[in-house]
Design a protein around this motif. Sequence first.
Motif, PDB file in Angstrom:
ATOM      1  N   TYR A  29      40.591 -50.925  36.175  1.00 36.85           N
ATOM      2  CA  TYR A  29      39.494 -50.200  35.544  1.00 36.85           C
ATOM      3  C   TYR A  29      38.596 -51.144  34.752  1.00 36.85           C
ATOM      4  O   TYR A  29      37.383 -51.031  34.777  1.00 36.85           O
ATOM      5  CB  TYR A  29      40.047 -49.097  34.638  1.00 36.85           C
ATOM      6  CG  TYR A  29      39.034 -48.568  33.665  1.00 36.85           C
ATOM      7  CD1 TYR A  29      37.950 -47.815  34.103  1.00 36.85           C
ATOM      8  CD2 TYR A  29      39.147 -48.834  32.312  1.00 36.85           C
ATOM      9  CE1 TYR A  29      37.017 -47.340  33.219  1.00 36.85           C
ATOM     10  CE2 TYR A  29      38.218 -48.357  31.417  1.00 36.85           C
ATOM     11  CZ  TYR A  29      37.153 -47.609  31.871  1.00 36.85           C
ATOM     12  OH  TYR A  29      36.212 -47.141  30.986  1.00 36.85           O
ATOM     13  N   ARG A  30      39.203 -52.106  34.062  1.00 39.42           N
ATOM     14  CA  ARG A  30      38.408 -53.035  33.248  1.00 39.42           C
ATOM     15  C   ARG A  30      37.684 -54.084  34.091  1.00 39.42           C
ATOM     16  O   ARG A  30      36.620 -54.562  33.719  1.00 39.42           O
ATOM     17  CB  ARG A  30      39.294 -53.714  32.222  1.00 39.42           C
ATOM     18  CG  ARG A  30      39.870 -52.754  31.205  1.00 39.42           C
ATOM     19  CD  ARG A  30      40.626 -53.495  30.128  1.00 39.42           C
ATOM     20  NE  ARG A  30      41.414 -52.641  29.292  1.00 39.42           N
ATOM     21  CZ  ARG A  30      40.950 -51.753  28.423  1.00 39.42           C
ATOM     22  NH1 ARG A  30      39.664 -51.586  28.316  1.00 39.42           N
ATOM     23  NH2 ARG A  30      41.765 -51.026  27.682  1.00 39.42           N
ATOM     24  N   LEU A  31      38.254 -54.446  35.227  1.00 39.81           N
ATOM     25  CA  LEU A  31      37.677 -55.520  36.036  1.00 39.81           C
ATOM     26  C   LEU A  31      36.731 -55.044  37.136  1.00 39.81           C
ATOM     27  O   LEU A  31      35.827 -55.782  37.529  1.00 39.81           O
ATOM     28  CB  LEU A  31      38.793 -56.346  36.675  1.00 39.81           C
ATOM     29  CG  LEU A  31      39.684 -57.136  35.724  1.00 39.81           C
ATOM     30  CD1 LEU A  31      40.824 -57.785  36.484  1.00 39.81           C
ATOM     31  CD2 LEU A  31      38.885 -58.170  34.964  1.00 39.81           C
ATOM     32  N   ALA A  32      36.939 -53.846  37.668  1.00 39.44           N
ATOM     33  CA  ALA A  32      36.118 -53.364  38.779  1.00 39.44           C
ATOM     34  C   ALA A  32      34.698 -53.087  38.293  1.00 39.44           C
ATOM     35  O   ALA A  32      34.500 -52.461  37.254  1.00 39.44           O
ATOM     36  CB  ALA A  32      36.721 -52.103  39.380  1.00 39.44           C
ATOM     37  N   PRO A  33      33.722 -53.546  39.036  1.00 41.67           N
ATOM     38  CA  PRO A  33      32.333 -53.364  38.587  1.00 41.67           C
ATOM     39  C   PRO A  33      31.861 -51.920  38.773  1.00 41.67           C
ATOM     40  O   PRO A  33      32.197 -51.264  39.750  1.00 41.67           O
ATOM     41  CB  PRO A  33      31.544 -54.311  39.490  1.00 41.67           C
ATOM     42  CG  PRO A  33      32.372 -54.433  40.721  1.00 41.67           C
ATOM     43  CD  PRO A  33      33.801 -54.304  40.276  1.00 41.67           C
ATOM     44  N   ALA A  34      31.099 -51.460  37.795  1.00 41.17           N
ATOM     45  CA  ALA A  34      30.480 -50.136  37.904  1.00 41.17           C
ATOM     46  C   ALA A  34      29.249 -50.250  38.813  1.00 41.17           C
ATOM     47  O   ALA A  34      28.700 -51.330  39.006  1.00 41.17           O
ATOM     48  CB  ALA A  34      30.071 -49.634  36.530  1.00 41.17           C
ATOM     49  N   GLU A  35      28.841 -49.133  39.369  1.00 40.71           N
ATOM     50  CA  GLU A  35      27.699 -49.099  40.268  1.00 40.71           C
ATOM     51  C   GLU A  35      26.496 -48.516  39.511  1.00 40.71           C
ATOM     52  O   GLU A  35      26.543 -47.381  39.055  1.00 40.71           O
ATOM     53  CB  GLU A  35      28.040 -48.229  41.476  1.00 40.71           C
ATOM     54  CG  GLU A  35      26.960 -48.177  42.519  1.00 40.71           C
ATOM     55  CD  GLU A  35      27.372 -47.313  43.688  1.00 40.71           C
ATOM     56  OE1 GLU A  35      27.194 -47.756  44.816  1.00 40.71           O
ATOM     57  OE2 GLU A  35      27.878 -46.198  43.465  1.00 40.71           O
ATOM     58  N   CYS A 106      46.173 -43.955  37.499  1.00 42.00           N
ATOM     59  CA  CYS A 106      45.815 -44.417  36.161  1.00 42.00           C
ATOM     60  C   CYS A 106      44.407 -45.019  36.149  1.00 42.00           C
ATOM     61  O   CYS A 106      43.612 -44.742  35.253  1.00 42.00           O
ATOM     62  CB  CYS A 106      46.837 -45.436  35.683  1.00 42.00           C
ATOM     63  SG  CYS A 106      46.558 -46.071  34.032  1.00 42.00           S
ATOM     64  N   GLY A 107      44.098 -45.827  37.159  1.00 33.63           N
ATOM     65  CA  GLY A 107      42.768 -46.424  37.238  1.00 33.63           C
ATOM     66  C   GLY A 107      41.674 -45.384  37.398  1.00 33.63           C
ATOM     67  O   GLY A 107      40.630 -45.440  36.743  1.00 33.63           O
ATOM     68  N   LEU A 108      41.916 -44.404  38.261  1.00 34.99           N
ATOM     69  CA  LEU A 108      40.920 -43.349  38.454  1.00 34.99           C
ATOM     70  C   LEU A 108      40.804 -42.447  37.233  1.00 34.99           C
ATOM     71  O   LEU A 108      39.715 -41.969  36.907  1.00 34.99           O
ATOM     72  CB  LEU A 108      41.244 -42.523  39.693  1.00 34.99           C
ATOM     73  CG  LEU A 108      41.101 -43.264  41.025  1.00 34.99           C
ATOM     74  CD1 LEU A 108      41.462 -42.347  42.181  1.00 34.99           C
ATOM     75  CD2 LEU A 108      39.703 -43.821  41.201  1.00 34.99           C
ATOM     76  N   LEU A 109      41.912 -42.217  36.552  1.00 39.59           N
ATOM     77  CA  LEU A 109      41.875 -41.407  35.342  1.00 39.59           C
ATOM     78  C   LEU A 109      41.066 -42.106  34.251  1.00 39.59           C
ATOM     79  O   LEU A 109      40.257 -41.472  33.567  1.00 39.59           O
ATOM     80  CB  LEU A 109      43.301 -41.138  34.853  1.00 39.59           C
ATOM     81  CG  LEU A 109      43.437 -40.304  33.589  1.00 39.59           C
ATOM     82  CD1 LEU A 109      43.035 -38.852  33.887  1.00 39.59           C
ATOM     83  CD2 LEU A 109      44.855 -40.359  33.071  1.00 39.59           C
ATOM     84  N   LEU A 110      41.270 -43.402  34.103  1.00 39.97           N
ATOM     85  CA  LEU A 110      40.504 -44.150  33.108  1.00 39.97           C
ATOM     86  C   LEU A 110      39.028 -44.233  33.471  1.00 39.97           C
ATOM     87  O   LEU A 110      38.162 -44.198  32.598  1.00 39.97           O
ATOM     88  CB  LEU A 110      41.083 -45.564  32.947  1.00 39.97           C
ATOM     89  CG  LEU A 110      42.431 -45.651  32.260  1.00 39.97           C
ATOM     90  CD1 LEU A 110      42.964 -47.071  32.332  1.00 39.97           C
ATOM     91  CD2 LEU A 110      42.333 -45.191  30.818  1.00 39.97           C
ATOM     92  N   ALA A 111      38.744 -44.348  34.765  1.00 38.62           N
ATOM     93  CA  ALA A 111      37.346 -44.452  35.196  1.00 38.62           C
ATOM     94  C   ALA A 111      36.590 -43.161  34.930  1.00 38.62           C
ATOM     95  O   ALA A 111      35.427 -43.178  34.539  1.00 38.62           O
ATOM     96  CB  ALA A 111      37.281 -44.812  36.680  1.00 38.62           C
ATOM     97  N   GLY A 112      37.246 -42.021  35.128  1.00 38.60           N
ATOM     98  CA  GLY A 112      36.594 -40.740  34.863  1.00 38.60           C
ATOM     99  C   GLY A 112      35.412 -40.490  35.782  1.00 38.60           C
ATOM    100  O   GLY A 112      35.282 -41.074  36.844  1.00 38.60           O
ATOM    101  N   ALA A 113      34.565 -39.602  35.375  1.00 43.14           N
ATOM    102  CA  ALA A 113      33.377 -39.237  36.151  1.00 43.14           C
ATOM    103  C   ALA A 113      32.141 -39.503  35.308  1.00 43.14           C
ATOM    104  O   ALA A 113      32.199 -39.477  34.076  1.00 43.14           O
ATOM    105  CB  ALA A 113      33.442 -37.767  36.543  1.00 43.14           C
ATOM    106  N   PRO A 114      30.997 -39.742  35.944  1.00 42.95           N
ATOM    107  CA  PRO A 114      29.777 -39.976  35.168  1.00 42.95           C
ATOM    108  C   PRO A 114      29.343 -38.695  34.457  1.00 42.95           C
ATOM    109  O   PRO A 114      29.656 -37.584  34.880  1.00 42.95           O
ATOM    110  CB  PRO A 114      28.754 -40.404  36.222  1.00 42.95           C
ATOM    111  CG  PRO A 114      29.287 -39.871  37.502  1.00 42.95           C
ATOM    112  CD  PRO A 114      30.772 -39.843  37.373  1.00 42.95           C
TER     113      PRO A 114
END
Length: 184
Positions: A29-35, A106-114
């Motif tokens: 979650y911390r390393l993957a770039p946002a779009e 866990c990664g998707l939960l932390l990323a959440g939705a816009p």
Amino acid sequence: MRTRRDATLAVAIAAVLLLLGVALGSAWYRLAPAELSVVLSDGTTAPLPTESSHLFDGVALFTLMGLGAGLVSGAALWQWRSQRGPILLIAGAAASLLSAWVAYRCGLLLAGAPNADLAAGTLIAVPPVLGSAIVTVAQPLGATLAYGTAASFSGDHNLGRADPDTPGLGSAPLAELSSGSAVR
């Protein structure tokens, strides 16, 4: 007796690898770039033209992190000399799959939705996505690859494991076993 020891071993491996899964998910979650995207008038988002490659970046990063974690965990399991064998391999692969699934969730939960209630034309960073859960197979693949490779290069018939259930055999070379000199 042996079954209880194997069950305890599998639970211990699963517990350690579950913690690894939480760490991998939060690291992804911390390393993957946002779009970077723009909010359209109907409330949906459209990525900027140069941002579409970030979808691949998130998936590739998760897959490579899982593969690396699997290779390290498989190599670490191989170092547990007294427990080597198919039970350890199966427990490691199953725990790695569970760990990868925990990392995925866990990664998707932390990323959440816009945030959906933004004005049209607003530039936002859409959290990374993974798409399919198929990315979870990389970690157990890495674990079985590392463990299987180490086992295939082991010259010992019992993988160097001194089996307490078979007294007198220990880790005698195969030649000694066939000649009968190791068996009393």
